[in-house]
Every structure is written in structure tokens, then in C-alpha cells.
Design a protein around this motif. Structure first.
Motif, PDB file in Angstrom:
ATOM      1  N   PRO A 102      17.495  34.372  -3.534  1.00 25.00           N
ATOM      2  CA  PRO A 102      17.659  32.965  -2.885  1.00 25.00           C
ATOM      3  C   PRO A 102      19.063  32.596  -2.771  1.00 25.00           C
ATOM      4  O   PRO A 102      19.751  32.375  -3.921  1.00 25.00           O
ATOM      5  N   THR A 103      19.365  32.158  -1.486  1.00 24.54           N
ATOM      6  CA  THR A 103      20.769  31.479  -1.197  1.00 24.54           C
ATOM      7  C   THR A 103      20.725  30.112  -1.633  1.00 24.54           C
ATOM      8  O   THR A 103      21.634  29.408  -2.263  1.00 24.54           O
ATOM      9  N   HIS A 104      19.607  29.534  -1.568  1.00 29.14           N
ATOM     10  CA  HIS A 104      19.435  28.018  -1.902  1.00 29.14           C
ATOM     11  C   HIS A 104      17.957  27.587  -2.793  1.00 29.14           C
ATOM     12  O   HIS A 104      16.831  28.731  -2.425  1.00 29.14           O
ATOM     13  N   ASP A 153      11.943  31.656   7.998  1.00 30.22           N
ATOM     14  CA  ASP A 153      12.808  32.424   8.528  1.00 30.22           C
ATOM     15  C   ASP A 153      12.442  33.722   9.219  1.00 30.22           C
ATOM     16  O   ASP A 153      12.881  34.602   9.777  1.00 30.22           O
ATOM     17  N   GLY A 154      11.172  33.437   9.793  1.00 31.30           N
ATOM     18  CA  GLY A 154      10.458  34.341  10.552  1.00 31.30           C
ATOM     19  C   GLY A 154       9.638  35.545   9.795  1.00 31.30           C
ATOM     20  O   GLY A 154       9.462  36.547  10.563  1.00 31.30           O
ATOM     21  N   ASP A 173       3.388  36.885  -1.399  1.00 32.66           N
ATOM     22  CA  ASP A 173       3.930  38.184  -1.103  1.00 32.66           C
ATOM     23  C   ASP A 173       4.751  38.451   0.181  1.00 32.66           C
ATOM     24  O   ASP A 173       4.080  37.852   1.101  1.00 32.66           O
ATOM     25  N   PHE A 174       5.988  38.700   0.366  1.00 31.97           N
ATOM     26  CA  PHE A 174       6.468  39.110   1.773  1.00 31.97           C
ATOM     27  C   PHE A 174       7.311  40.366   1.428  1.00 31.97           C
ATOM     28  O   PHE A 174       7.817  40.637   0.427  1.00 31.97           O
ATOM     29  N   GLN A 175       7.749  40.734   2.584  1.00 27.82           N
ATOM     30  CA  GLN A 175       8.765  41.883   2.649  1.00 27.82           C
ATOM     31  C   GLN A 175      10.048  41.582   3.758  1.00 27.82           C
ATOM     32  O   GLN A 175       9.821  41.044   4.785  1.00 27.82           O
ATOM     33  N   SER A 202      11.699  31.716   1.902  1.00 30.22           N
ATOM     34  CA  SER A 202      12.319  31.856   3.106  1.00 30.22           C
ATOM     35  C   SER A 202      14.023  31.751   2.767  1.00 30.22           C
ATOM     36  O   SER A 202      14.605  32.113   3.785  1.00 30.22           O
ATOM     37  N   GLN A 203      14.481  31.478   1.771  1.00 32.55           N
ATOM     38  CA  GLN A 203      15.627  31.397   1.188  1.00 32.55           C
ATOM     39  C   GLN A 203      16.326  32.775   0.692  1.00 32.55           C
ATOM     40  O   GLN A 203      17.590  33.008   0.657  1.00 32.55           O
ATOM     41  N   PHE A 204      15.401  33.735   0.578  1.00 34.81           N
ATOM     42  CA  PHE A 204      15.880  34.847   0.176  1.00 34.81           C
ATOM     43  C   PHE A 204      16.548  35.829   0.855  1.00 34.81           C
ATOM     44  O   PHE A 204      16.359  35.874   2.409  1.00 34.81           O
ATOM     45  N   ALA A 205      17.775  36.428   0.513  1.00 33.84           N
ATOM     46  CA  ALA A 205      18.556  37.241   1.416  1.00 33.84           C
ATOM     47  C   ALA A 205      19.137  38.208   0.585  1.00 33.84           C
ATOM     48  O   ALA A 205      19.040  38.189  -0.727  1.00 33.84           O
ATOM     49  N   PRO A 206      19.484  39.397   1.286  1.00 34.85           N
ATOM     50  CA  PRO A 206      20.001  40.752   0.599  1.00 34.85           C
ATOM     51  C   PRO A 206      21.371  40.253  -0.055  1.00 34.85           C
ATOM     52  O   PRO A 206      22.122  39.490   0.717  1.00 34.85           O
ATOM     53  N   MET A 207      21.494  40.923  -1.277  1.00 29.47           N
ATOM     54  CA  MET A 207      22.759  40.624  -2.147  1.00 29.47           C
ATOM     55  C   MET A 207      23.435  41.972  -2.260  1.00 29.47           C
ATOM     56  O   MET A 207      22.862  43.034  -2.438  1.00 29.47           O
ATOM     57  N   SER A 208      25.000  41.961  -1.957  1.00 28.05           N
ATOM     58  CA  SER A 208      25.758  43.264  -1.742  1.00 28.05           C
ATOM     59  C   SER A 208      26.101  43.463  -3.190  1.00 28.05           C
ATOM     60  O   SER A 208      25.978  42.573  -4.188  1.00 28.05           O
TER      61      SER A 208
END
Length: 208
Positions: A102-104, A153-154, A173-175, A202-208
Motif C-alpha cells: 500500500p502506498t497509503h 481504483d477499479g 481477495d483481489f488481483q 485500493s492503495q496497493f501498488a507494484p513496488m520495484s
């Protein structure tokens, strides 16, 4: 001999009664989880005990300083650093997994540890638990009820009501970006309502 046979019969009968009860409750439950009402999440005692037995357990400093400004939705920007961050990223790479974080999140949220559990990566925060995998995450118990929702976030998500050790509990659960995520907020730390779970998800995002 007779006492031994009676003992086995009592055990089998008890197991059969549990199965019948579970199936009966499942049939009586509504087909859709009432996600507009507060979701009573399971306490963390069982989760903590499981983590304590794992060989990859680590004690690390919180990754969020807790001083980030709080936005209008009550969330603050997360900051990941130090060994907790590098370990989570390395373990995700060992599973060929696109790490999502999560970014937030709610103020003072911190990622405390991560470990590999078979094909899954478990991410333990101080107030929630996220399990990530390259494949759908099968629940240990058959869901008694499910409901499909759409995150802010859709991203499509699914609520599951699961009966198991510790009593009934909801899982979300989500993908996203090829990574399957199961999220549970701990209500003893923050309001673990349906809205709270969906907001953090909805705040989850890919991390590099």
C-alpha cells in the motif's frame, strides 16, 4: 475392547456433527456478504502464533515513521526502508512475484516482517496481514458466503466469509498486475470495517 470402540464411535460422531452444523449454517447464511456493515475481523493471536514458529521470522523497526501528513480520507503516505523493505523485495523475487504494497495506509501503519510460506509471501503489518501469490490463494476452509465488489481504483475484489479456528472471519481477495492478494485488517488496532478494508486494498501498488 468395547470401551475402545465406543471411544472411536464418539469421535466419529462428533466430527460428523461438526460437518453437519457447518453445512447447515452455510445454507442458512445469505448468499451475499453484507459488506456495507462493519466486518468483524478475527483477532491476531492465531496469526502471531503461526508467525512465531516460522524460520524466516525477523524483528525489524517500523518502516513508516508515523509523521506523514494525514489526507482527507484519513490515510498517510507509507515509507518503506531498511531491512524490512529489502527482505520483502528479495523474497518476492525468489517467488518471481510482483510485490504489491500500500502506498497509503492508516497513520502509524508499519510493515514489520515478511516470510515465504510455500508459494505465498506473507506480509505482516502491525495492524493488518496481506498474503500474496502468483496463483489464487485457496482458503483453508470452504467459504460460507462470497460477494463481489469493485475497489475505488477499479480493481475487482471478492469478500469471503470463512468459518475456521478462532471463529468466523472475513477476507478480501483481489488481483492486481498478476499478483493475487488476500487482505485482513485487525480490528483491535483500527476500525476493520468493510469500507476500511476496501480503502486500504485500493492503495496497493507494484513496488520495484
Amino acid at each position: 475392547m468395547r470401551a475402545w470402540v465406543k471411544g472411536i464411535g464418539a469421535v466419529v460422531g462428533g466430527l460428523a456433527a461438526v460437518v453437519v452444523f457447518y453445512r447447515g449454517v452455510s445454507l442458512l447464511l445469505p448468499p451475499v456478504i453484507p459488506v456495507t456493515h462493519p466486518v468483524q475481523s478475527q483477532a491476531i493471536a492465531t496469526v502471531r502464533a503461526h508467525h512465531a514458529r516460522h524460520v524466516h521470522r525477523q524483528s525489524v523497526l517500523p518502516s513508516s515513521p508515523g509523521s506523514a501528513p494525514v489526507g482527507p480520507n484519513g490515510l498517510a503516505k507509507m515509507a518503506y526502508s531498511g531491512s524490512v523493505w529489502t527482505n520483502a523485495l528479495a523474497r518476492a523475487r525468489s517467488l518471481h512475484l510482483h510485490l504489491l504494497l500500500p502506498t497509503h495506509a492508516y497513520p502509524d501503519t508499519a510493515l514489520e516482517e515478511s516470510y515465504v510460506d510455500g508459494p505465498d509471501l506473507d506480509l505482516e503489518f502491525n495492524n493488518m496481514l496481506a498474503i500474496e501469490s502468483n496463483t489464487p490463494i485457496d482458503p483453508a476452509y470452504q467459504p460460507a458466503s462470497v460477494a463481489n465488489v469493485m475497489l475505488a481504483d477499479g480493481v475487482a475484489a471478492q469478500w469471503m466469509l470463512i468459518y475456521g479456528v478462532g471463529g468466523p472471519a472475513y477476507r478480501l481477495d483481489f488481483q492486481q498486475d498478476g499478483t493475487y492478494v488476500r487482505l485482513q485488517l485487525f480490528r483491535i488496532y483500527i476500525p476493520a470495517s468493510a469500507g476500511s478494508n476496501e480503502l486500504i486494498a485500493s492503495q496497493f501498488a507494484p513496488m520495484s
